[in-house]
Design a protein around this motif. Structure first.
Motif, PDB file in Angstrom:
ATOM      1  N   SER A 144     -13.140 -29.191  -3.597  1.00  0.00           N
ATOM      2  CA  SER A 144     -12.014 -29.550  -4.462  1.00  0.00           C
ATOM      3  C   SER A 144     -12.368 -29.294  -5.927  1.00  0.00           C
ATOM      4  O   SER A 144     -13.539 -29.318  -6.312  1.00  0.00           O
ATOM      5  CB  SER A 144     -11.628 -31.019  -4.274  1.00  0.00           C
ATOM      6  N   LEU A 145     -11.349 -29.067  -6.726  1.00  0.00           N
ATOM      7  CA  LEU A 145     -11.543 -28.830  -8.159  1.00  0.00           C
ATOM      8  C   LEU A 145     -12.215 -30.037  -8.809  1.00  0.00           C
ATOM      9  O   LEU A 145     -13.098 -29.891  -9.661  1.00  0.00           O
ATOM     10  CB  LEU A 145     -10.203 -28.540  -8.825  1.00  0.00           C
ATOM     11  N   ASP A 146     -11.833 -31.238  -8.390  1.00  0.00           N
ATOM     12  CA  ASP A 146     -12.418 -32.445  -8.973  1.00  0.00           C
ATOM     13  C   ASP A 146     -13.896 -32.581  -8.626  1.00  0.00           C
ATOM     14  O   ASP A 146     -14.708 -33.007  -9.457  1.00  0.00           O
ATOM     15  CB  ASP A 146     -11.655 -33.688  -8.507  1.00  0.00           C
ATOM     16  N   ASN A 147     -14.265 -32.221  -7.397  1.00  0.00           N
ATOM     17  CA  ASN A 147     -15.682 -32.295  -7.024  1.00  0.00           C
ATOM     18  C   ASN A 147     -16.500 -31.194  -7.686  1.00  0.00           C
ATOM     19  O   ASN A 147     -17.688 -31.384  -7.969  1.00  0.00           O
ATOM     20  CB  ASN A 147     -15.838 -32.248  -5.505  1.00  0.00           C
ATOM     21  N   LEU A 148     -15.884 -30.052  -7.947  1.00  0.00           N
ATOM     22  CA  LEU A 148     -16.541 -29.021  -8.755  1.00  0.00           C
ATOM     23  C   LEU A 148     -16.824 -29.587 -10.147  1.00  0.00           C
ATOM     24  O   LEU A 148     -17.944 -29.487 -10.673  1.00  0.00           O
ATOM     25  CB  LEU A 148     -15.662 -27.773  -8.862  1.00  0.00           C
ATOM     26  N   GLY A 149     -15.813 -30.201 -10.748  1.00  0.00           N
ATOM     27  CA  GLY A 149     -15.977 -30.803 -12.073  1.00  0.00           C
ATOM     28  C   GLY A 149     -17.014 -31.909 -12.081  1.00  0.00           C
ATOM     29  O   GLY A 149     -17.797 -32.035 -13.035  1.00  0.00           O
ATOM     30  N   LYS A 150     -17.053 -32.693 -11.008  1.00  0.00           N
ATOM     31  CA  LYS A 150     -18.033 -33.777 -10.922  1.00  0.00           C
ATOM     32  C   LYS A 150     -19.455 -33.215 -10.895  1.00  0.00           C
ATOM     33  O   LYS A 150     -20.363 -33.742 -11.560  1.00  0.00           O
ATOM     34  CB  LYS A 150     -17.769 -34.612  -9.670  1.00  0.00           C
ATOM     35  N   PHE A 151     -19.665 -32.123 -10.148  1.00  0.00           N
ATOM     36  CA  PHE A 151     -20.996 -31.516 -10.070  1.00  0.00           C
ATOM     37  C   PHE A 151     -21.421 -30.962 -11.425  1.00  0.00           C
ATOM     38  O   PHE A 151     -22.569 -31.142 -11.855  1.00  0.00           O
ATOM     39  CB  PHE A 151     -21.012 -30.416  -9.011  1.00  0.00           C
ATOM     40  N   VAL A 152     -20.514 -30.290 -12.101  1.00  0.00           N
ATOM     41  CA  VAL A 152     -20.818 -29.753 -13.437  1.00  0.00           C
ATOM     42  C   VAL A 152     -21.203 -30.893 -14.373  1.00  0.00           C
ATOM     43  O   VAL A 152     -22.184 -30.801 -15.132  1.00  0.00           O
ATOM     44  CB  VAL A 152     -19.614 -28.956 -13.994  1.00  0.00           C
ATOM     45  N   HIS A 153     -20.455 -31.977 -14.321  1.00  0.00           N
ATOM     46  CA  HIS A 153     -20.733 -33.150 -15.164  1.00  0.00           C
ATOM     47  C   HIS A 153     -22.107 -33.746 -14.831  1.00  0.00           C
ATOM     48  O   HIS A 153     -22.893 -34.072 -15.738  1.00  0.00           O
ATOM     49  CB  HIS A 153     -19.630 -34.185 -14.959  1.00  0.00           C
ATOM     50  N   LEU A 154     -22.410 -33.876 -13.535  1.00  0.00           N
ATOM     51  CA  LEU A 154     -23.702 -34.424 -13.116  1.00  0.00           C
ATOM     52  C   LEU A 154     -24.859 -33.538 -13.558  1.00  0.00           C
ATOM     53  O   LEU A 154     -25.919 -34.035 -13.970  1.00  0.00           O
ATOM     54  CB  LEU A 154     -23.730 -34.591 -11.594  1.00  0.00           C
ATOM     55  N   ALA A 155     -24.666 -32.225 -13.483  1.00  0.00           N
ATOM     56  CA  ALA A 155     -25.709 -31.288 -13.919  1.00  0.00           C
ATOM     57  C   ALA A 155     -25.992 -31.474 -15.413  1.00  0.00           C
ATOM     58  O   ALA A 155     -27.149 -31.474 -15.846  1.00  0.00           O
ATOM     59  CB  ALA A 155     -25.274 -29.851 -13.630  1.00  0.00           C
TER      60      ALA A 155
END
Length: 433
Positions: A229-240
């Motif tokens: 999902s787009l939100d989980n993509l964004g979450k991973f980028v944020h976590l990185a």
């Protein structure tokens, strides 16, 4: 950071006992399959030595002739599973497959067609042997980096491509590490990913496209990240980004949110909103069919609440023993009347029809067109949802809609503070702990 990764590896790498148990179970499986003279292949994280501690499951693909029909394929794998496992469970993907256990180790016995190349596949699972062939040499020396990435994702709730999670699949994790070379380089580069990033592991290219796309090296038309999902993509980028700003072992440890009931009750009071849930029996279908229907039902109801003026803030959905659609609206109760838009005054026929309808209050002109006051059918959001669910059940997903038609409950107030809704409320409301 090096010290943190060393500690994280202790959590990610399987113990010697687990590895030994896996090897013995593998030998026992091969022994049990031998009399049946079938061609099979071990694939997935076990075959490539990339599984994380405590997540051992061995995928065994049984290869059949393309001349077999899908029905024959299903019959053969079920019969084989019955004879290989003492206890077995039939599960469903594109084909039925058999889940069983040998020496305390989980196995999936999956049927596929033996085809010459990935562009001649008959079913989606036929690609898997080609995935294994492409990866098996390329992951060597990078197994622990793959484990770190999987653990990082799992600890933060975004590991797994199933619809309930819509995160990163194991195959996607392996491709990312092969592409970037290590866990650290993957995270370093992920900080600049966008929703239009395209990664091509086969060509070693990064480019822009219409949406986030990881090219499958065995089928360049297929997006390996299609379920992300787009939100989980964004979450991973944020976590990185966070990991590079403040490296910590906490990123690799699943955090259990234990928010006291009184904190949730207090948050609900402060917000001044209407929070309620639709509860109904769980349909007897696999999760990957259930969760898309729950999302569809939640979205349809959310759109109705918005149209009717209840100003919904958010919705979510989940399934445990029962299914739940959870909503929060800014408006607890609307006035009994609303205004309805009519025709422009120049439109004589439609104006006449609009004005002539029986109403308690007179129509009026505003901005060059007719308006009228009318009574709302529902003034409270939960009443509107109950009525909509009954009259529009067919639009809420085939199986979910039928279960809603059979019966449901609207939960609000103290009822919403009961488990299992309580487990979801803290995240839903964004309560900090």
């Amino acid at each position: 950071m090096d010290e943190i990764l060393k500690e994280a590896l202790k959590l990610a790498v399987p113990s010697d006992e687990e590895v030994q148990r896996a090897r013995l179970a593998e030998l026992e499986l091969k022994k049990r399959l031998e009399p049946f003279n079938v061609e099979f292949l071990l694939v997935g994280s076990y075959a490539r030595n990339t599984w994380i501690r405590g997540n051992l499951e061995i995928d065994v693909f049984v290869l059949f002739s393309p001349e077999l029909s899908k029905k024959e394929l299903e019959e053969k794998i079920i019969q084989l599973g019955k004879q290989v496992f003492e206890k077995y469970e039939l599960r469903y993907a594109e084909h039925p497959y058999v889940h069983g256990e040998i020496l305390g180790v989980d196995f999936d016995l999956v049927p596929c067609y033996k085809v010459e190349s990935a562009d001649r596949i008959i079913s989606a699972v036929d690609r898997t042997p080609f995935h294994h062939e492409w990866l098996k040499e390329r992951v060597k020396g990078k197994e622990n980096d793959i484990r770190l990435l999987k653990l990082f994702l799992k600890a933060n709730g975004i590991y797994g491509a199933e619809y309930r999670v819509r995160g990163f699949s194991g195959y996607l994790c392996e491709l990312l590490i092969v592409f970037y070379g290590s866990f650290i380089e993957c995270l370093r580069n992920a900080r600049s990913w966008t929703r239009r990033t395209v990664l091509d592991p086969k060509k070693g290219e990064v480019r822009n496209g219409e949406f986030f796309f990881v090219v499958d090296p065995v089928d360049d038309r297929r997006n390996v990240a299609a379920n992300l999902s787009l939100d989980n993509l964004g979450k991973f980028v944020h976590l990185a980004r966070l990991f590079f700003e403040r490296p910590s072992l906490d990123f690799f440890i699943r955090k259990e949110r234990k928010v006291p009931d009184n904190a949730i009750r207090e948050a609900m009071g402060i917000r001044g909103t209407e929070i309620f849930a639709l509860e109904f029996e769980r349909p007897d279908i696999v999760e990957d069919n259930l969760y898309p229907q729950l999302e569809r039902a939640g979205r349809k109801i959310y759109e109705m609440l918005r149209r009717e003026g209840f100003m919904p803030l958010r919705f979510t959905y989940f399934a445990s023993e029962k299914c739940y659609l959870l909503f929060e609206c800014q408006v607890k109760e609307l006035s009994r009347i609303t205004r309805r838009l009519g025709p422009e005054f120049e439109d004589y026929e439609n104006s006449k029809n609009f004005i002539s309808k029986e109403r308690i209050f007179e129509p009026f002109l505003e901005g060059g067109r007719w308006w009228a006051f009318e009574f709302r059918k529902h003034t409270k959001p939960e009443e509107a949802v109950a009525d909509f669910a009954i009259s529009n059940y067919q639009a809420l997903g085939k199986n979910v809609g039928l279960k809603i038609r059979e019966g449901f409950r609207i939960l609000k107030g103290e009822e919403v503070l009961s488990a299992p809704i309580l487990d979801k409320l803290a995240d839903f409301l964004g309560i900090r702990i």
